[in-house]
Design an enzyme around this catalytic site. Structure first.
Site, PDB file in Angstrom:
ATOM      1  N   CYS A  73       0.875  -1.175   0.000  1.00 51.51           N
ATOM      2  CA  CYS A  73       0.000   0.000   0.000  1.00 51.51           C
ATOM      3  C   CYS A  73       0.911   1.224   0.000  1.00 51.51           C
ATOM      4  CB  CYS A  73      -0.913   0.012   1.224  1.00 51.51           C
ATOM      5  SG  CYS A  73      -2.005   1.462   1.260  1.00 51.51           S
ATOM      6  N   HIS A 155      -1.992  -4.832 -10.426  1.00 48.43           N
ATOM      7  CA  HIS A 155      -2.702  -3.704 -11.045  1.00 48.43           C
ATOM      8  C   HIS A 155      -2.914  -3.966 -12.524  1.00 48.43           C
ATOM      9  CE1 HIS A 155      -2.516  -0.689  -7.755  1.00 48.43           C
ATOM     10  NE2 HIS A 155      -1.492  -1.430  -7.371  1.00 48.43           N
ATOM     11  N   GLU A 204     -10.089   0.065  -6.278  1.00 52.52           N
ATOM     12  CA  GLU A 204      -9.137  -0.753  -5.536  1.00 52.52           C
ATOM     13  C   GLU A 204      -9.710  -2.120  -5.156  1.00 52.52           C
ATOM     14  OE1 GLU A 204      -6.762   0.539  -2.335  1.00 52.52           O
ATOM     15  OE2 GLU A 204      -6.678   2.612  -3.028  1.00 52.52           O
ATOM     16  N   CYS A 213      -4.477   6.159  -4.859  1.00 53.05           N
ATOM     17  CA  CYS A 213      -3.890   4.825  -4.724  1.00 53.05           C
ATOM     18  C   CYS A 213      -2.415   4.946  -5.102  1.00 53.05           C
ATOM     19  CB  CYS A 213      -4.600   3.830  -5.646  1.00 53.05           C
ATOM     20  SG  CYS A 213      -3.945   2.153  -5.525  1.00 53.05           S
ATOM     21  N   GLY A 216      -1.178   2.206  -7.302  1.00 56.74           N
ATOM     22  CA  GLY A 216      -1.860   2.420  -8.590  1.00 56.74           C
ATOM     23  C   GLY A 216      -1.190   3.503  -9.404  1.00 56.74           C
TER      24      GLY A 216
HETATM   25  N1  LIG Z   1      -6.271  -2.216  -2.541  1.00 58.62           N
HETATM   26  C1  LIG Z   1      -4.826  -2.509  -2.628  1.00 58.62           C
HETATM   27  C2  LIG Z   1      -4.108  -2.199  -1.304  1.00 58.62           C
HETATM   28  C3  LIG Z   1      -4.037  -0.735  -1.053  1.00 58.62           C
HETATM   29  C4  LIG Z   1      -3.380  -0.029  -2.180  1.00 58.62           C
HETATM   30  C5  LIG Z   1      -3.563   1.475  -2.171  1.00 58.62           C
HETATM   31  N2  LIG Z   1      -4.278   2.009  -1.041  1.00 58.62           N
HETATM   32  C6  LIG Z   1      -2.204   2.126  -2.272  1.00 58.62           C
HETATM   33  O1  LIG Z   1      -2.047   3.263  -1.808  1.00 58.62           O
HETATM   34  O2  LIG Z   1      -1.303   1.512  -2.850  1.00 58.62           O
HETATM   35  C7  LIG Z   1      -4.637  -3.995  -2.894  1.00 58.62           C
HETATM   36  O3  LIG Z   1      -5.537  -4.774  -2.599  1.00 58.62           O
HETATM   37  O4  LIG Z   1      -3.568  -4.363  -3.402  1.00 58.62           O
END
Ligand SMILES: N[C@H](CCC[C@H](N)C(=O)O)C(=O)O
Length: 269
Positions: A73, A155, A204, A213, A216
């Site tokens: 994250c 991603h 997400e 994100c 992301g």
């Molecule tokens: N939903 C993402 C985790 C949080 C990613 C996002 N909050 C970031 O800042 O990278 C996943 O399941 O891989």
């Protein structure tokens, strides 16, 4: 017994953080969902537990709002780095996650994190079967021919003429749970607005539409650079604000942005 927490965010991607470096904390998926619930709980996109680490300043355990544990994250890493830096002299922080150790530097209300080397092979995303990950021969309605990038988490990034015109709240969950992605996937829609700028919206995995994100933004920048659409250093503009992303010549991806503390509190667990 009420357990203290810190509410934080990175460009509106928000988190509840528990510090278990002194006293251990284990939460069930049901407890995590309850805490993350924006109507009946504290409300957040992700929940982190800071734990001791033998290989870094801290182990960052990461849960999505749906209760699932994940390995990366980006916005959250900047927030954890800020909390760690406050308890030590230097701004240099190392964070262990399930995806490995990442390092960064805290500077006031923000941080620059080396998010490591992106993984680009179909098995590393992972995908259910082999294909080119630069322009994948797949599509969902008007979204097609995406790139896939693993930044410690999976991603898929679609390049579109207008990110606002994409019904991401409808297509996001369809793509997130498609059998092509055995570990599900974070879904980004990206618009190149200049050689040095990308607009991005993300559905997400395990959290839905978020204000920002970090992984992301890294994935979209890497995909754009692989397609020769941008320079190696870009501003990624998310609904919650901008992140600076650089895919360095040593193949590491640097992410720089804010890490804010909203409030502290305590919750009965
Ligand atoms: N939903 C993402 C985790 C949080 C990613 C996002 N909050 C970031 O800042 O990278 C996943 O399941 O891989």
């Amino acid at each position: 017994m009420a357990r203290p927490f810190t509410k934080m965010h990175g460009l509106g991607n928000d988190f509840v953080v528990f510090d278990a470096r002194q006293d251990a904390l284990a939460l069930s998926a049901a407890q995590i969902r309850a805490i993350c619930n924006r109507r009946t709980g504290i409300g957040c996109d992700q929940l982190f537990i800071m734990e001791p680490s033998a290989d870094a300043d801290v182990f960052m355990r990461i849960y999505n709002a749906d209760g699932g544990e994940v390995s990366a994250c980006g916005n959250g890493a900047r927030c954890i780095a800020r909390l760690v830096a406050e308890t030590q002299e230097t701004g240099a922080v190392s964070i262990e996650t399930l995806a490995g150790v990442i390092e960064g530097t805290v500077d006031g209300p923000g941080a620059a994190i080396d998010m490591g080397v992106p993984k680009l092979g179909w098995e590393d995303i992972p995908l259910a079967y082999g294909m080119d990950t630069l322009e994948m021969p797949v599509g969902w309605e008007e979204l097609d021919a995406p790139s896939a990038v693993n930044m410690g988490n999976p991603h898929v990034v679609f390049f579109v003429p207008d990110v606002e015109a994409v019904p991401l709240e409808r297509l996001g969950p369809q793509i997130e749970t498609d059998p092509l992605f055995p570990e599900r996937v974070n879904v980004g829609v990206a618009q190149i607005t200049a050689r040095g700028e990308i607009r991005l919206r993300v559905w997400e995995r395990g959290a839905g539409l978020t204000q920002a994100c970090g992984t992301g933004a890294c994935a979209a920048a890497v995909a754009a650079m692989r397609r020769r659409l941008t320079e190696r250093k870009v501003t990624v503009r998310l609904p919650g604000g901008p992140l600076s992303i650089e895919w360095r010549s040593d193949d590491h991806v640097m992410m720089t942005g804010p890490a804010e503390i909203s409030f502290t509190g305590a919750i009965a667990l």
